[in-house]
Design a protein around this motif. Structure first.
Motif, PDB file in Angstrom:
ATOM      1  N   ASP A  96      63.881 -18.010 -24.836  1.00 35.83           N
ATOM      2  CA  ASP A  96      64.810 -17.869 -23.718  1.00 35.83           C
ATOM      3  C   ASP A  96      64.874 -19.149 -22.877  1.00 35.83           C
ATOM      4  O   ASP A  96      64.383 -19.189 -21.764  1.00 35.83           O
ATOM      5  CB  ASP A  96      64.374 -16.675 -22.857  1.00 35.83           C
ATOM      6  CG  ASP A  96      65.492 -16.219 -21.942  1.00 35.83           C
ATOM      7  OD1 ASP A  96      66.594 -16.779 -22.017  1.00 35.83           O
ATOM      8  OD2 ASP A  96      65.260 -15.290 -21.143  1.00 35.83           O
ATOM      9  N   GLU A 131      68.098 -11.112 -29.297  1.00 28.97           N
ATOM     10  CA  GLU A 131      67.134 -10.866 -28.218  1.00 28.97           C
ATOM     11  C   GLU A 131      66.487 -12.179 -27.828  1.00 28.97           C
ATOM     12  O   GLU A 131      66.166 -13.017 -28.675  1.00 28.97           O
ATOM     13  CB  GLU A 131      66.050  -9.901 -28.700  1.00 28.97           C
ATOM     14  CG  GLU A 131      66.472  -8.458 -28.658  1.00 28.97           C
ATOM     15  CD  GLU A 131      65.250  -7.553 -28.643  1.00 28.97           C
ATOM     16  OE1 GLU A 131      64.648  -7.391 -27.577  1.00 28.97           O
ATOM     17  OE2 GLU A 131      64.904  -7.025 -29.711  1.00 28.97           O
ATOM     18  N   PHE A 132      66.273 -12.337 -26.506  1.00 28.18           N
ATOM     19  CA  PHE A 132      65.680 -13.586 -26.012  1.00 28.18           C
ATOM     20  C   PHE A 132      64.323 -13.318 -25.384  1.00 28.18           C
ATOM     21  O   PHE A 132      64.160 -12.355 -24.652  1.00 28.18           O
ATOM     22  CB  PHE A 132      66.624 -14.233 -24.997  1.00 28.18           C
ATOM     23  CG  PHE A 132      67.927 -14.627 -25.613  1.00 28.18           C
ATOM     24  CD1 PHE A 132      68.047 -15.840 -26.271  1.00 28.18           C
ATOM     25  CD2 PHE A 132      69.016 -13.771 -25.583  1.00 28.18           C
ATOM     26  CE1 PHE A 132      69.236 -16.201 -26.870  1.00 28.18           C
ATOM     27  CE2 PHE A 132      70.210 -14.120 -26.185  1.00 28.18           C
ATOM     28  CZ  PHE A 132      70.324 -15.339 -26.828  1.00 28.18           C
ATOM     29  N   PHE A 133      63.366 -14.186 -25.677  1.00 28.70           N
ATOM     30  CA  PHE A 133      62.000 -13.987 -25.213  1.00 28.70           C
ATOM     31  C   PHE A 133      61.537 -15.205 -24.422  1.00 28.70           C
ATOM     32  O   PHE A 133      61.563 -16.321 -24.953  1.00 28.70           O
ATOM     33  CB  PHE A 133      61.055 -13.783 -26.401  1.00 28.70           C
ATOM     34  CG  PHE A 133      61.451 -12.626 -27.269  1.00 28.70           C
ATOM     35  CD1 PHE A 133      60.967 -11.351 -27.005  1.00 28.70           C
ATOM     36  CD2 PHE A 133      62.332 -12.804 -28.326  1.00 28.70           C
ATOM     37  CE1 PHE A 133      61.355 -10.283 -27.788  1.00 28.70           C
ATOM     38  CE2 PHE A 133      62.720 -11.735 -29.107  1.00 28.70           C
ATOM     39  CZ  PHE A 133      62.234 -10.469 -28.848  1.00 28.70           C
ATOM     40  N   PRO A 134      61.101 -15.007 -23.173  1.00 25.91           N
ATOM     41  CA  PRO A 134      60.497 -16.124 -22.437  1.00 25.91           C
ATOM     42  C   PRO A 134      59.295 -16.663 -23.215  1.00 25.91           C
ATOM     43  O   PRO A 134      58.698 -15.937 -24.020  1.00 25.91           O
ATOM     44  CB  PRO A 134      60.058 -15.487 -21.119  1.00 25.91           C
ATOM     45  CG  PRO A 134      60.903 -14.273 -20.971  1.00 25.91           C
ATOM     46  CD  PRO A 134      61.176 -13.787 -22.364  1.00 25.91           C
ATOM     47  N   ASP A 194      56.305 -17.095 -22.571  1.00 21.08           N
ATOM     48  CA  ASP A 194      54.970 -16.507 -22.411  1.00 21.08           C
ATOM     49  C   ASP A 194      54.867 -15.104 -23.014  1.00 21.08           C
ATOM     50  O   ASP A 194      53.843 -14.452 -22.875  1.00 21.08           O
ATOM     51  CB  ASP A 194      54.562 -16.489 -20.927  1.00 21.08           C
ATOM     52  CG  ASP A 194      55.509 -15.641 -20.088  1.00 21.08           C
ATOM     53  OD1 ASP A 194      56.547 -15.209 -20.625  1.00 21.08           O
ATOM     54  OD2 ASP A 194      55.218 -15.430 -18.898  1.00 21.08           O
TER      55      ASP A 194
END
Lengths: 405, 288
Positions: A171, A197-200, A202
């Motif tokens: 992300d 889908e987006f993932f930070p 951490d």
């Protein structure tokens, strides 16, 4: 080799209090600067890049240097900290008067130092693969962009595995922009992105995503995951018994040594597209890998595309200096624009004068037992994405990063 | 229907996970009023202890369940003796000191272990529910957490040692005048809290891999869970993990992981506005 912080502080102090000392010993050598993260979270990307820069410079020096002078690299380690990037770029351009600067790993760090080097009229090379669109006459970019890699990988995936694509991406600007490209090229290949889908950076828990994927039943999964935390996806995917159930393709897997860190059970079968793999079978690459291991030992880090493109970048710069017979910035830029091809380890890398990007060979590899086996290669792919918006021959004063829609 | 069951099981897994990463912090904070900002690094070192043991050929269960907690307990004893002992009753100072410790531990781990992820494969396989395949390890982990919490509750509630611990926690001076040595109780409590953090690290290693900076990803969630839980160490942490874990998982399934974390933080904010002393500050008051 490595600059310790104390050594660096000492060196800075000397440079600040007595700048003439610096100029004095630099009189015979050509000083260039490198700014790559050699510690902190991005170290895993920085180490092979730094090694390949060293290899290229030592090759040039052994062949007699440039303009009869030896090349000396001043290395700065910004420790994965953007603030240090701007500080070091300013220092390299002003007190060091570097002939050119090689640096930046993330797109964020590039955009931090690119304006500074442009303002101080210091030639800049950015080598990691990135999302495309930079248009700046002072900057040459030797890494691959989405049209080169995703543009080959997506038709390959749709043709071989099916039309429904599920995207998992990091992300930030790289993941977001690259996902737009994946959508674009999937549509062109006749497929469809059913979810993204987006993932930070951490995030370590992917169990919800894994269940959602199973519900959506895509034909192929596209990952644009970045960094150590995101490797958990592959662990949890395998732990859920899904390894090998749905094909996974990626244009980031391997860039952070994922295939080395993960066990074969977790990573085998993942397919990636890059401008370079260490396993490429060609006389040029085999000789390159041999030289690399002779210089740095058998335990040297895996050569990523970021690293091989850095090797190419140094040689593009050397081509320009030789052709211009000068270190003058404008003369070198014009010389490189007039045509520069480096027969690098991944195949020929040719500067495109309109965009300052490189046409390069692109390869699709499949992870197997901690290495990649090459499935397909595509010769001389042009940087079509950036070329669609950027023309430095027509507008030499253009200086921006286009966001390609 | 299968999907509903799968989501339900994921909630169990997420609650177990949250309870696991919070319990070490809860013990140290609840009993001693020491905010251990190095908690995440204890988890990280527990993970490294487990992974290095496995690489040395030790059985993975032994490594995760015994070696990881024991080695971090030893570290906890040393740190309590050298640092924390001097700072009891000064909450802000303990925060600063343990934050410094956290940075030091990250630096040392990076220097000696390298700034790269190391991992081990999960020791149990997967199972199927209808069309869905799930990792069994999450549920093994939830079971272990259940045992830890039940054991902790029993010890605090029914044993003499638990009584002494609760007495010291409630009124240090009075406990001291009744012949209990608070410094000893504190040292043991800190060691137990550290051991639980180490256990969390060991158990998480197969799921997330271990990286010197991994603690940062856990400390905030653990801290919020403990604060939301309130004064009772075991009951509070169990309740708040259940609550926040469910909210987090459901919203992650419905939306995205980012909004899942937003929902967790939002829920915690609202709870703390309504119940400023945490869940067990109002209900289940006095439970251990």
């Amino acid at each position: 080799m490595k600059i310790s912080r104390r050594l660096f502080l000492g060196g800075t102090a000397v440079a600040l209090t007595a700048p003439w000392v610096n100029r004095g010993f630099a009189a015979d050598d050509i000083t260039i600067a490198s700014i790559y993260d050699l510690s902190g979270g991005l170290e895993i990307y920085g180490q092979p890049i730094d090694a390949c820069l060293d290899l290229a410079v030592s090759e040039l020096n052994e062949a007699g240097g440039l303009l009869g002078r030896q090349i000396k690299v001043q290395k700065y380690d910004p420790q994965s900290n953007i603030q240090l990037y701007t500080q070091f770029a300013t220092e390299a351009a002003t007190s060091l008067q570097a002939a050119t600067v090689f640096g930046g790993i993330t797109s964020a760090s590039r955009e931090a130092i690119r304006p500074i080097l442009s303002r101080y009229q210091t030639l800049y090379f950015y080598s990691p693969l990135y999302e495309g669109g930079v248009c700046d006459r002072n900057t040459f970019l030797t890494g691959s962009t989405p049209s080169q890699t995703i543009g080959q990988l997506m038709p390959f995936a749709v043709k071989n595995f099916g039309k429904k694509v599920y995207v998992l991406a990091a992300d930030y600007n790289y993941g977001q922009i690259s996902t737009k490209w994946v959508r674009d090229y999937t549509a062109q290949a006749g497929g469809e992105v059913i979810a993204a889908e987006f993932f930070p950076l951490d995030v370590t828990d992917f169990s919800a995503a894994i269940q959602k994927i199973q519900r959506e039943k895509p034909d192929v999964i596209y990952t644009l995951l970045v960094g150590g935390n995101h490797m958990s996806f592959f662990r949890q995917w395998a732990a859920a018994g899904m390894a090998g159930q749905i094909p996974i393709v990626s244009t980031s897997f391997g860039g952070g040594n994922e295939h080395i860190v993960l066990t074969p059970a977790e990573s085998d079968g993942v397919m990636a597209a890059f401008g370079y793999f260490q396993e490429i079978k060609s006389p040029a690459n085999e000789a390159f890998v041999k030289r690399y291991h002779e210089k740095f030992g058998d335990k040297a880090p895996y050569v990523t595309e970021h690293a091989s493109a850095t090797y190419n970048a140094v040689h593009h710069w050397a081509n320009g200096v030789k052709k211009a017979n000068s270190l003058d910035r404008m003369a070198v830029i014009e010389a490189i624009e007039s045509g520069s091809t480096v027969n690098g380890p991944g195949g020929p890398s040719t500067i495109d004068p309109k965009t300052h990007h490189c046409a390069t060979d692109v390869h699709i590899g499949r992870a197997k037992d901690h290495s990649f086996e090459i499935l397909e290669s595509f010769a001389n792919q042009p940087p079509a994405d950036t070329a669609a918006v950027c023309d430095l021959v027509a507008n030499p004063n253009d200086n921006q990063q286009y966001v390609i829609q | 229907m299968d999907y509903f069951l799968v989501v339900l099981l994921q909630i169990v897994g997420a609650v177990g996970n949250l309870a696991l990463i919070s319990v070490g912090l809860a013990v140290i904070f609840g009993m001693m009023r020491v905010i251990n900002l190095a908690h995440g690094e204890f988890i990280m070192l527990g993970g490294f202890a487990a992974i290095f043991s496995v690489q040395a050929g030790i059985n993975i269960w032994l490594a995760m369940l015994v070696i990881a907690p024991l080695s971090i307990a030893v570290l906890g004893v040393v740190i309590e003796r050298l640092v924390m002992r001097r700072l009891y009753g000064r909450m802000v100072d303990t925060m600063l000191a343990s934050w410094g410790l956290s940075l030091l531990l990250i630096g040392l781990a990076t220097t000696f272990f390298g700034n790269r992820v190391v991992g081990i494969a999960a020791p149990v396989g997967s199972f199927r529910i209808g069309d869905y395949s799930l990792g069994a390890y999450d549920f093994v982990l939830a079971g272990i957490v259940l045992v830890v919490f039940a054991g902790g509750y029993a010890v605090l509630r029914f044993t003499r040692a638990g009584l002494i611990a609760r007495a010291t926690m409630q009124n240090r001076e009075m406990a001291s005048s009744l012949g209990i040595e608070p410094s000893r109780v504190y040292a043991i409590t800190f060691a137990i809290g550290s051991a639980l953090s180490g256990l969390a690290g060991g158990l998480l290693a197969p799921i997330s891999g271990v990286l010197p900076t991994m603690g940062v990803a856990y400390i905030a969630k653990a801290f919020i869970t403990v604060i939301t839980g309130g004064a009772s160490v075991i009951t509070g942490t169990a309740l708040s993990s259940t609550l926040l874990g469910s909210i987090n998982t459901v919203s992650t399934f419905v939306t995205t992981p980012v909004l899942g974390d937003v929902a967790l933080l939002l829920a915690a904010t609202i709870f703390l506005r309504l119940l400023p002393t945490g869940i067990t500050g109002r209900i289940f008051k006095g439970a251990p």
